[in-house]
Design an enzyme around this catalytic site. Structure first.
Site, mmCIF file in Angstrom:
data_model
loop_
_atom_site.group_PDB
_atom_site.id
_atom_site.type_symbol
_atom_site.label_atom_id
_atom_site.label_comp_id
_atom_site.label_asym_id
_atom_site.label_seq_id
_atom_site.Cartn_x
_atom_site.Cartn_y
_atom_site.Cartn_z
ATOM 1 N N GLU A 114 51.856 63.614 48.783
ATOM 2 C CA GLU A 114 51.598 63.002 50.312
ATOM 3 C C GLU A 114 51.051 61.311 49.432
ATOM 4 O OE1 GLU A 114 47.176 64.311 50.935
ATOM 5 O OE2 GLU A 114 47.708 66.447 51.763
ATOM 6 N N LYS A 116 48.954 57.988 49.087
ATOM 7 C CA LYS A 116 48.100 57.828 48.603
ATOM 8 C C LYS A 116 47.367 56.727 49.773
ATOM 9 C CE LYS A 116 45.210 56.782 44.621
ATOM 10 N NZ LYS A 116 44.222 55.883 45.042
ATOM 11 N N ASP A 118 45.119 53.356 50.794
ATOM 12 C CA ASP A 118 44.361 52.288 49.608
ATOM 13 C C ASP A 118 43.422 51.618 50.451
ATOM 14 O OD1 ASP A 118 43.106 50.592 47.428
ATOM 15 O OD2 ASP A 118 45.178 48.673 47.586
ATOM 16 N N GLU A 175 41.273 58.628 54.678
ATOM 17 C CA GLU A 175 40.281 57.301 53.902
ATOM 18 C C GLU A 175 40.519 56.694 55.206
ATOM 19 O OE1 GLU A 175 40.907 57.392 50.650
ATOM 20 O OE2 GLU A 175 40.882 54.856 49.961
ATOM 21 N N TYR A 228 42.141 66.320 54.270
ATOM 22 C CA TYR A 228 40.886 66.914 53.239
ATOM 23 C C TYR A 228 40.331 67.578 54.093
ATOM 24 C CZ TYR A 228 39.098 69.119 48.795
ATOM 25 O OH TYR A 228 38.553 70.345 48.256
ATOM 26 N N LYS A 314 50.518 56.444 40.403
ATOM 27 C CA LYS A 314 50.489 55.121 41.036
ATOM 28 C C LYS A 314 50.908 54.907 40.879
ATOM 29 C CE LYS A 314 46.044 54.518 41.575
ATOM 30 N NZ LYS A 314 44.544 52.997 40.990
ATOM 31 N N CYS A 412 34.085 21.714 28.442
ATOM 32 C CA CYS A 412 34.270 22.328 29.790
ATOM 33 C C CYS A 412 34.309 21.001 30.567
ATOM 34 C CB CYS A 412 32.960 21.942 30.273
ATOM 35 S SG CYS A 412 32.234 22.201 32.579
ATOM 36 N N CYS A 415 32.167 18.805 32.806
ATOM 37 C CA CYS A 415 31.283 17.907 32.649
ATOM 38 C C CYS A 415 31.405 17.926 31.182
ATOM 39 C CB CYS A 415 29.484 18.827 32.446
ATOM 40 S SG CYS A 415 29.390 19.686 31.873
ATOM 41 N N CYS A 430 30.539 27.502 30.336
ATOM 42 C CA CYS A 430 29.734 26.170 30.574
ATOM 43 C C CYS A 430 28.842 26.652 30.662
ATOM 44 C CB CYS A 430 30.624 25.386 31.267
ATOM 45 S SG CYS A 430 29.544 23.789 31.871
ATOM 46 N N CYS A 436 26.246 21.241 35.481
ATOM 47 C CA CYS A 436 27.865 20.824 35.729
ATOM 48 C C CYS A 436 27.496 21.406 36.943
ATOM 49 C CB CYS A 436 28.177 21.857 34.617
ATOM 50 S SG CYS A 436 30.348 21.895 35.380
#
Ligand code: IVH
Length: 686
Positions: A114, A116, A118, A175, A228, A314, A412, A415, A430, A436
């Site tokens: 099947e 998958k 998302d 899903e 399912y 996957k 940073c 700042c 930072c 900042c």
């Protein structure tokens, strides 16, 4: 029409509209025009308005949702919702095949291949052919009851066709997802409105399904595929055959499932869909392989986390190759500094990409990049793609190392403060959270957020605007805002400027005013002490009772509290050691924010559970586990993790683990249910 006729007509219209809905949204094959459909719907709505006693939450008219705010109830799953083991290459798929074959002792088997999908998984319960409950996966043991929202998803049947061979009671899982077309439309609208974009259809579907307002869900165009079927009395012994039956009952089941009986068949399926998935209307991130026979599934069984009879494969994320031109450093609202690469534009998964994240100093160092390198870019689940490595060969142009090597910044970029790296964290930060700008904005956004001061009429964009215009410099300044059109005297120096006038302005001011009633524990959370989340703030508020006491607390005192460790203790002490923070808190106090716990909570505190060690186990109806933990502590008790002969009693909800139960019985420890416990502390505190 006669009264009786009208009622019969309502039932008839509902039946017909359910069928047309199915033909339109599941079969993509409508037999009447949209106009005719709308016409019938209007007739139904009119009749239902006349006969409120005929209300049915599963009526097709309810698909538009409602503006009523719904809070989700947490409910336990009838059967736990497990997840799947993942594989990423052919070898691992072959291993799975081998394990199954061995587990079945060489018996022949079929695999159902099947896609998958998302999105996010959902469990639907049907009784007598009617949708009665829809629950999100949650933690697999319990999830959110999102029935009202799910009813608005047109491809999910609310009422199964009468006389079908569906069992009286069953569960079907699948899903919920947002098709690309809905996703693109939604993000385009959000961009126009200046709202943050959803990174991918999964986040959009999940955000939408958890929306408090079902009419929002109805407008967002969610869809669902079911994969399912569970329950006693489901029709067949094959997973595939059961889903065929579900399709007959009106569920949307993918047409792209295939039964195969060789490993080569599995690979063919994977290879085909790895390419072809780009043409699907919905996002997929892999393939799911399931042993088809339910008897064989049963004999293979489960591990603690996932079934042995199924696995996910996957797909590799799409990659593209381009040239790195420059790395810049961005400071986020938490102070985290992220290296971002600017590259030559390249086409990737449907969009043009010119920027990619390098995550953090470690990732950057391990990639060993130089300006001019050819790099590989990949789109993960986030909006911003990432650089995953160097292309082969990596160098298109490289000058001297001095010119081209890339170093992580020490100061940073906004700042100029020296960056710090906290133990165990990958990011550089930072530390200048009171000076900042991105950090100040982050603190204000946190302050107004729903779980903090809940000043939600004020969005992050408006806050940014006010800050840029110099109307506010920190969150306390919000309380000195006054209306643009001042009524006589008392108008202060800080005022709203257009475009926020009239109604909007009044709403903002009202919700700022209202926030003065927000309880102390949330004020303590809102001021943004690093590491002090909602729960820690609650614990501190209840333990000390007032801001003054928290401000005075020493590290030793803090660390005595159950749930407060060294990291939080240090952070609290450090926060109040900074005079800027103390002055900020004093200003909040002067504006009338709650700096003490309420009378009720004061009274609710007792030492009646003093010296008792209490174990919490199972799933609860009235309060969350954390709330029970807090209640125990409020009454002087101690919440401990495991049962021993020192345990005073067990506060047990539903589904208490069998191992715990056995141990408790063996040691003769009392098991108290929720109601008994609440009675106990109630009678103790009064
Ligand atoms: S079967 C025990 N089939 O993937 C069987 N899951 O990592 C459990 N998913 O939580 C699920 N498409 O949200 C199954 N065709 C499919 C699926 C699928 C997507 C999701 C589902 C699950 C996760 C597992």
């Amino acid at each position: 029409m006669e009264m009786m006729d009208e009622k019969a007509r309502i039932l008839q219209l509902r039946d017909e509209l359910h069928q047309h809905n199915y033909r339109y949204y599941v079969e993509n094959n409508p037999v009447i025009s949209d106009q005719e459909f709308d016409f019938m719907m209007r007739e139904l709505q009119d009749l239902e308005a006349k006969h409120p006693e005929m209300f049915d939450p599963n009526s097709p008219s309810q698909r538009v949702g409602s503006d009523l705010n719904n809070e989700f109830e947490t409910v336990a799953h009838t059967r736990p919702m497990l997840s799947l083991g993942n594989t990423y290459n052919r070898e691992e798929v072959a291993d799975f095949w081998q394990r199954v074959s061995e587990g079945l002792m060489g018996a022949p088997f079929q695999i159902c291949c099947e896609l998958k999908f998302d999105g996010l998984s959902i469990s639907l319960h049907y009784e007598e052919g009617r949708l009665v409950r829809a629950v999100t996966r949650g933690d697999g043991v319990q999830g959110d009851d999102v029935t009202a929202n799910v009813r608005t998803i047109r491809s999910i049947p609310l009422q199964l066709p009468k006389g079908g061979d569906w069992p009286r009671q069953f569960e079907i899982r699948g899903e919920v997802l947002m098709p690309w077309s809905s996703f693109d439309r939604l993000n385009a609208e959000r961009e126009k409105a200046g709202e943050p974009l959803f990174a991918n259809p999964r986040n959009a579907a999940s955000g939408t399904l958890k929306s408090k307002n079902s009419s929002t869900v109805a407008q967002r165009g969610l869809d669902a595929y079911l994969y399912y079927l569970l329950g006693d009395g489901i029709p067949g012994d094959g997973h595939y055959q059961n889903l065929e039956a579900a399709a007959r009952w009106g569920f949307q089941v993918s047409k792209n499932m295939r039964l195969v009986d060789t490993l080569e068949g599995v690979f063919e399926y994977i290879d085909y869909w790895d390419k072809e998935r780009k043409n699907l209307p919905v996002a997929t991130d892999g393939v799911v392989l399931k042993v088809n026979s339910l008897a064989q599934q049963k004999s293979l069984g489960m591990t603690a986390k996932s079934p042995r009879w199924a696995i996910a494969y996957k797909f590799q994320a799409e990659q593209a190759e381009t040239t790195l031109r420059q790395v810049v450093f961005q400071v986020g609202r938490t102070g985290a500094v992220t290296p971002v690469a600017n590259m030559d534009p390249v086409q990737l998964a449907g969009t043009q990409v010119r920027r990619a994240t390098l995550h953090n100093a470690d990732v950057m160092a391990s990639l060993d990049l130089h300006v001019g390198d050819r790099v590989l870019v990949e789109k993960g689940g986030e909006i911003i793609p990432k650089i995953v490595g160097k292309a082969d060969p990596p160098t298109s142009f490289r000058g001297s190392d001095e010119q081209c090597s890339i170093k992580f910044v020490e100061y940073c970029p906004v700042c100029g403060s020296k960056l710090v790296r906290y133990e165990g964290e990958a990011a550089h930060y930072c530390p200048n959270d009171t000076g900042c700008p991105p950090l100040i904005l982050g603190r204000i956004e946190h302050f107004i957020s729903r779980k903090a001061m809940n000043i939600t009429s004020l969005g992050p964009e408006t806050v940014d605007d006010y800050y840029r215009q110099g109307l506010i410099h920190d969150a306390a300044d919000l309380y000195s805002l006054t209306p643009t059109i001042s009524k006589g005297e008392g108008a202060s120096a800080v005022a709203f400027t257009p475009p926020l006038e009239g109604k909007g302005e009044a709403k903002v001011l009202a919700s700022i005013e209202e926030s003065k009633q927000v309880p102390f524990e949330r004020v303590l959370f809102a001021i943004g002490i690093r590491f002090v989340g909602e729960i820690a703030a609650k614990t501190l508020a209840r333990y000390y009772g007032s801001m003054d006491k928290v401000m005075e607390a020493s590290k030793e005192s803090l660390m005595q509290i159950n749930g407060i460790g060294e990291v939080i203790a240090d952070s609290v002490v450090q926060y109040f050691a900074n005079p800027v923070n103390r002055a900020f808190v004093e200003r909040l106090r002067s504006y009338g924010l709650q700096m003490e716990i309420g009378e009720q909570q004061k009274q609710a505190r007792s030492d009646k559970l003093d010296g008792q060690s209490i174990v919490i186990s199972g799933v609860f109806q009235h309060h969350s586990r954390d709330e029970y933990k807090a209640l125990i502590e409020q009454h002087g008790g101690k919440n401990v993790g495991s049962i021993s002969n020192k345990t005073s009693f067990i506060l047990a909800g539903d589904n208490m683990g069998p191992a715990k139960l056995e141990k408790a019985q063996k040691l003769g420890i009392r098991i108290m249910n929720e109601d008994e416990f609440l009675n106990l502390i109630d009678s103790l505190s009064s």
